[in-house]
Design an enzyme around this catalytic site. Structure first.
Site, short mmCIF file in Angstrom:
data_model
loop_
_atom_site.label_atom_id
_atom_site.label_comp_id
_atom_site.label_asym_id
_atom_site.label_seq_id
_atom_site.Cartn_x
_atom_site.Cartn_y
_atom_site.Cartn_z
N TYR A 1 25.95 -0.67 -16.69
CA TYR A 1 25.38 0.39 -16.74
C TYR A 1 23.70 0.44 -17.63
O TYR A 1 23.87 -0.73 -18.41
CB TYR A 1 26.03 1.91 -17.12
N GLU B 1 22.74 -3.50 -12.38
CA GLU B 1 22.93 -2.42 -13.24
C GLU B 1 23.59 -2.04 -12.35
O GLU B 1 22.78 -0.58 -11.15
CB GLU B 1 22.01 -2.74 -13.31
ZN LIG Z 1 24.88 -5.00 -19.47
#
Ligand SMILES: [Zn+2]
Length: 257
Positions: free
Chosen positions: A36, A100
């Site tokens: 994240y 991500e």
């Molecule tokens: Zn990371």
């Protein structure tokens, strides 16, 4: 920065990042690491990942609304994993595609991941796995490859949903029972046996038979991914049995390697 054609058909935008290098000793990535962003919003995260000098990047960023931005070509080595290790390899960046997922993270309230976003992560991963022949057990979290340092994507990340679509290895965790045998603080053969199992699954864990801080971090990382109901670093029966079940679910050629 020069733009490029996205590698994935589900990436809607390219925002090129200067933060990448050559993969070392690897021609094609063979694992996927999920993260994240841990920042207030997507715009700030994209700026950070695409600004020279920050020394961080990822191949893809998945926004809350499911839009996918590619920042680094899949052929290049992005800088997302940092100090890390998986199945004995400490250059995870050279081996992996880094994704991500926009989420404020543990320090900023850690909201749930919207389903639209998860659907986009699944579609993105499925495409990469198919094109690059990456098996499902090679899709892991940042916390798996860097247990002492990282918590992302965290215990709220719906690994079970991903696994329903063939992304990531998952077994139903053994239910937690009260007043059961726990190993915390112990040393000896029992601890060593657990460390060996965690290591053969992929975790970078000392093989010293001591339930030390590093081992506790690895147990917590394992729980965060595979037994998210309780993340405490204590090797209870539920944790150990879930680990056994996962090892049994690995492809045979991996499990015997
Ligand atoms: Zn990371």
């Amino acid at each position: 920065m020069q733009s490029f054609v996205p590698d994935s058909s589900v990436a809607s935008t390219v925002t090129p990042s200067p933060n990448y290098g050559d993969r070392k000793g690897i021609t094609s990535p063979d694992m996927i690491v999920l993260h994240y962003t841990g920042m207030a919003d997507a715009a700030g995260a994209l700026v950070r990942l695409c600004t020279p000098g920050t020394e961080v990047s990822a191949h893809y960023v998945v926004l809350e609304d499911g839009n996918i931005v590619q920042c680094v070509r899949e052929s290049a080595r992005a800088w997302h994993a940092g100090m890390s290790s998986w199945v004995g390899d400490s250059d995870v960046n050279s081996r992996s595609i880094g994704i991500e997922i926009v989420n404020r993270g543990h320090d900023l309230g850690y909201p749930d991941f919207p389903l639209r976003q998860i659907a986009a992560v699944i579609a993105l991963c499925k495409g990469i796995m198919l094109r690059r022949d990456i098996p499902k057990h090679r899709v892991v979290g940042h916390s798996d490859v860097a247990p002492g340092r990282k918590k992302d994507p965290g215990e709220k990340f719906p690994w079970r949903l991903l696994a329903d679509s063939g992304v990531g290895l998952w077994v139903e965790p053994t239910p937690i029972v009260r007043s059961e045998h726990k190993m915390l603080g112990a040393s000896g053969d029992e601890v060593l046996a657990m460390q060996r199992k965690l290591a053969s699954f992929g975790y970078g864990v000392p093989l010293n038979g001591q339930y030390d801080g590093q081992t506790m971090d690895v147990v917590a990382a394992f729980q965060r991914h595979f037994r998210p109901e309780r993340v405490d670093g204590i090797a209870d029966y539920s944790t150990l049995t879930t680990l056994d079940d996962l090892l049994a679910a690995l492809p045979k050629e991996v499990a015997t390697a």
